[in-house]
Scaffold this active site. Structure first.
Site, PDB file in Angstrom:
ATOM      1  N   CYS A   2       0.838  -1.189   0.000  1.00  0.00           N
ATOM      2  CA  CYS A   2       0.000   0.000   0.000  1.00  0.00           C
ATOM      3  C   CYS A   2       0.875   1.242   0.000  1.00  0.00           C
ATOM      4  O   CYS A   2       2.082   1.177   0.225  1.00  0.00           O
ATOM      5  CB  CYS A   2      -0.911   0.021   1.227  1.00  0.00           C
ATOM      6  SG  CYS A   2      -2.031  -1.399   1.328  1.00  0.00           S
ATOM      7  N   GLY A  28      -0.743   0.419  -5.038  1.00  0.00           N
ATOM      8  CA  GLY A  28      -2.049  -0.168  -4.774  1.00  0.00           C
ATOM      9  C   GLY A  28      -3.098   0.406  -5.684  1.00  0.00           C
ATOM     10  O   GLY A  28      -3.244   1.625  -5.774  1.00  0.00           O
ATOM     11  N   ASN A 101       0.477   0.790   5.994  1.00  0.00           N
ATOM     12  CA  ASN A 101       1.091  -0.044   4.958  1.00  0.00           C
ATOM     13  C   ASN A 101       1.849  -1.159   5.648  1.00  0.00           C
ATOM     14  O   ASN A 101       2.728  -0.894   6.471  1.00  0.00           O
ATOM     15  CB  ASN A 101       2.049   0.792   4.102  1.00  0.00           C
ATOM     16  CG  ASN A 101       2.865  -0.064   3.140  1.00  0.00           C
ATOM     17  OD1 ASN A 101       2.394  -1.087   2.649  1.00  0.00           O
ATOM     18  ND2 ASN A 101       4.095   0.347   2.878  1.00  0.00           N
ATOM     19  N   GLY A 102       1.515  -2.403   5.320  1.00  0.00           N
ATOM     20  CA  GLY A 102       2.206  -3.536   5.929  1.00  0.00           C
ATOM     21  C   GLY A 102       1.231  -4.631   6.307  1.00  0.00           C
ATOM     22  O   GLY A 102       0.131  -4.728   5.763  1.00  0.00           O
ATOM     23  N   TYR A 259      11.061  -4.462  -7.148  1.00  0.00           N
ATOM     24  CA  TYR A 259       9.820  -4.374  -7.897  1.00  0.00           C
ATOM     25  C   TYR A 259       8.930  -3.192  -7.539  1.00  0.00           C
ATOM     26  O   TYR A 259       8.459  -2.482  -8.414  1.00  0.00           O
ATOM     27  CB  TYR A 259       9.028  -5.674  -7.717  1.00  0.00           C
ATOM     28  CG  TYR A 259       7.677  -5.696  -8.399  1.00  0.00           C
ATOM     29  CD1 TYR A 259       7.570  -5.984  -9.754  1.00  0.00           C
ATOM     30  CD2 TYR A 259       6.508  -5.422  -7.694  1.00  0.00           C
ATOM     31  CE1 TYR A 259       6.331  -5.998 -10.396  1.00  0.00           C
ATOM     32  CE2 TYR A 259       5.265  -5.434  -8.317  1.00  0.00           C
ATOM     33  CZ  TYR A 259       5.185  -5.728  -9.669  1.00  0.00           C
ATOM     34  OH  TYR A 259       3.971  -5.741 -10.297  1.00  0.00           O
TER      35      TYR A 259
END
Length: 507
Positions: A2, A28, A101-102, A259
């Site tokens: 995210c 996201g 985020n996570g 990535y």
């Protein structure tokens, strides 16, 4: 993965939050949300979809205020329904909105604790709502209506003591300010920046975001990365406070550099672009060493993350570099798409081969990684159909053999093509004439070359070593029940037939 952003400004922040989320859209594509504070009231808009589709003019006009947070989401173990979109908020204490985020690896236990002991209701399957309620409970232990930075940091310290996993967090507290903190291992990224206010002399505006590129586009100067275990609090008046709230063991996720992150970002003092160039250099040397008898005619990247990697490989091998695939930029990233069926259908819509670059040639295709192998096999087939005489395949990342538990939607082990297989067998499955992977020590060295201070990376998807030390077969089995394709298909069907919509004020 995210993307999160938070801004404390001296003028309305709605447009800046929107633009920042657009820059972070690659992190996201499932949902987006913004919360601002105006007149001691939360103003919120969140829904499924891309940033440009979620926020219309009427929504932006309602998002008033000089302080706010935003989030772009793709789902991992949870649902992809609109109800799961972030930020989440609670009314007590004070009024708190939070985005994350996570992934919390002990979310299930925390949920049970909150239900049974703290009597807090969790309305969704999202671990972010669990995290919000954990923080709210700890902050509620303060007395009075005033709230000092020290009290906020003490609450964050107590949160760290309870939660496990990977997390970068932004939150706003009505009447007080913006809070951001990062997990003690620094697995998920978070960057802090500032710029001089144009409205108030001598005042700075502050911003935190998942990647430095979000700060760049808003004209914020990058101050530094938020340290692992550190909390940053910015009052509504623009005062900056920081404190180390947990013992740190810096171990950033290496897949950010392979990535996820944009090449123009800096994460933990590492240029993502430079890291990828180094990956190409090291992989090129391995190809030259192990495939020295292989007569490669041309090096072609699978766009877009691998383009910089492939260009460096071509230079090392002294071979032509060509763009052999044209990418349809209006198709989402297949890795992020929920559901394997949708991923399979999108590959040929996403890429089209330029036959003149393949016809009669021995081609080396370069990708950043191979996860399920489905996309790789289809791309190899496309190269052959375009006339390639031979198709060799190189991956800038090592074999991905284990699921990710820290916020990346990598499938369960049984759905990973490298799980339980050697390179030769994987090569046959993707129908290539040769397959070569980057070695893990070389990958780590490629990133560390930009910042030698990083002594360790989170590399569990390659070696199965989970840095938080709490991952066992029982947890992986539980994750399997949530993440496997059958489970996701059931959720997608259930959500579509329920025909539910999330309303945030007017829509």
């Amino acid at each position: 993965m995210c993307g999160i952003v938070g801004i404390v400004g001296t003028s309305p922040v709605n447009q800046a939050l929107y633009d920042s989320l657009t820059v972070l859209q690659h992190r996201g594509q499932d949902a987006a949300g913004i919360v601002t504070i105006s007149d001691n009231t939360f103003k919120q808009r969140k829904a499924n979809g891309l940033v440009k589709d979620v926020f219309e003019t009427r929504h932006m006009q309602r998002l008033k205020g000089n302080i706010g947070i935003g989030h772009v989401r793709y789902p991992t173990a949870g649902s992809s329904s609109a109800a799961e979109a972030q930020p989440f908020y609670v009314n007590s204490p004070f009024g708190i909105a939070l985005a994350h985020n996570g992934n919390l690896t002990n979310a299930k236990e925390l949920r049970e604790l909150q239900t049974q002991q703290t009597r807090r209701h969790i309305n969704t399957t999202s671990d972010s709502e669990v995290l919000l309620n954990t923080f709210a409970y700890e902050l509620d232990k303060t007395e009075g209506t005033e709230l000092s930075a020290d009290e906020i940091f003490a609450a964050v310290s107590r949160v760290h003591a309870q939660i496990r996993g990977a997390y970068a967090v932004v939150a706003v507290i009505i009447g007080h300010g913006l809070l951001a903190f990062r997990d003690p291992n620094g697995i998920r990224p978070l960057v802090l920046g500032r710029r001089k206010s144009e409205e108030v002399a001598g005042r700075y505006e502050y911003m935190v975001a998942s990647e430095s590129v979000a700060l760049d586009v808003q004209g914020f100067e990058v101050m530094r990365d938020v340290a692992p275990g550190e909390a940053v609090y910015i009052s509504a008046a623009g005062e900056l406070f920081t404190q180390q709230c947990a013992h740190a063991n810096h171990c950033p996720c290496i897949f950010e550099y392979v990535y996820f992150a944009r090449p123009d970002s800096f994460i933990d003092k590492v240029s993502v672009y430079a890291a990828r160039v180094h990956m190409g250099e090291k992989l090129g040397k391995k190809i030259a060493r192990e495939w020295k008898d292989l007569d490669i005619d041309v090096v072609i990247p699978i766009p877009e993350t691998s383009c910089d990697i492939a260009l460096e490989i071509a230079q090392v091998l002294n071979k032509p570099y060509r763009q052999g695939f044209v990418k349809n930029r209006y198709i989402g990233r297949t890795f992020i798409m929920p559901g394997q069926t949708q991923r399979k259908k999108s590959v040929r819509n996403k890429l089209n081969a330029i036959s003149s670059e393949f016809k009669g040639k021995r081609v080396l295709l370069v990708d950043d990684s191979i996860v399920r192998g489905t996309t790789s096999a289809q791309i190899v087939d496309m190269a052959r159909e375009a006339g390639a005489a031979k198709v060799y395949f190189a991956s800038a990342a090592p074999e991905i053999r284990y699921p990710n538990v820290y916020g990346i939607d990598m499938p369960v082990a049984s759905e990973l093509i490298a799980y339980g297989r050697e390179v030769d067998e994987i090569c046959q499955l993707i129908r290539a004439d040769g397959l070569i992977y980057q070695d893990l020590p070389d990958l780590e060295a490629a990133v560390r070359e930009c910042n030698p201070e990083i002594k360790q990376f989170e590399t569990s998807v390659f070696n199965g070593k989970y840095i938080t030390g709490d991952i066992n077969e029982s947890y992986l089995a539980y994750l399997n029940s949530l993440r496997n394709d059958d489970a996701k298909a059931d959720r997608e069907w259930s959500e579509s037939t329920a025909d539910l919509e999330l309303y945030n004020g007017e829509n």
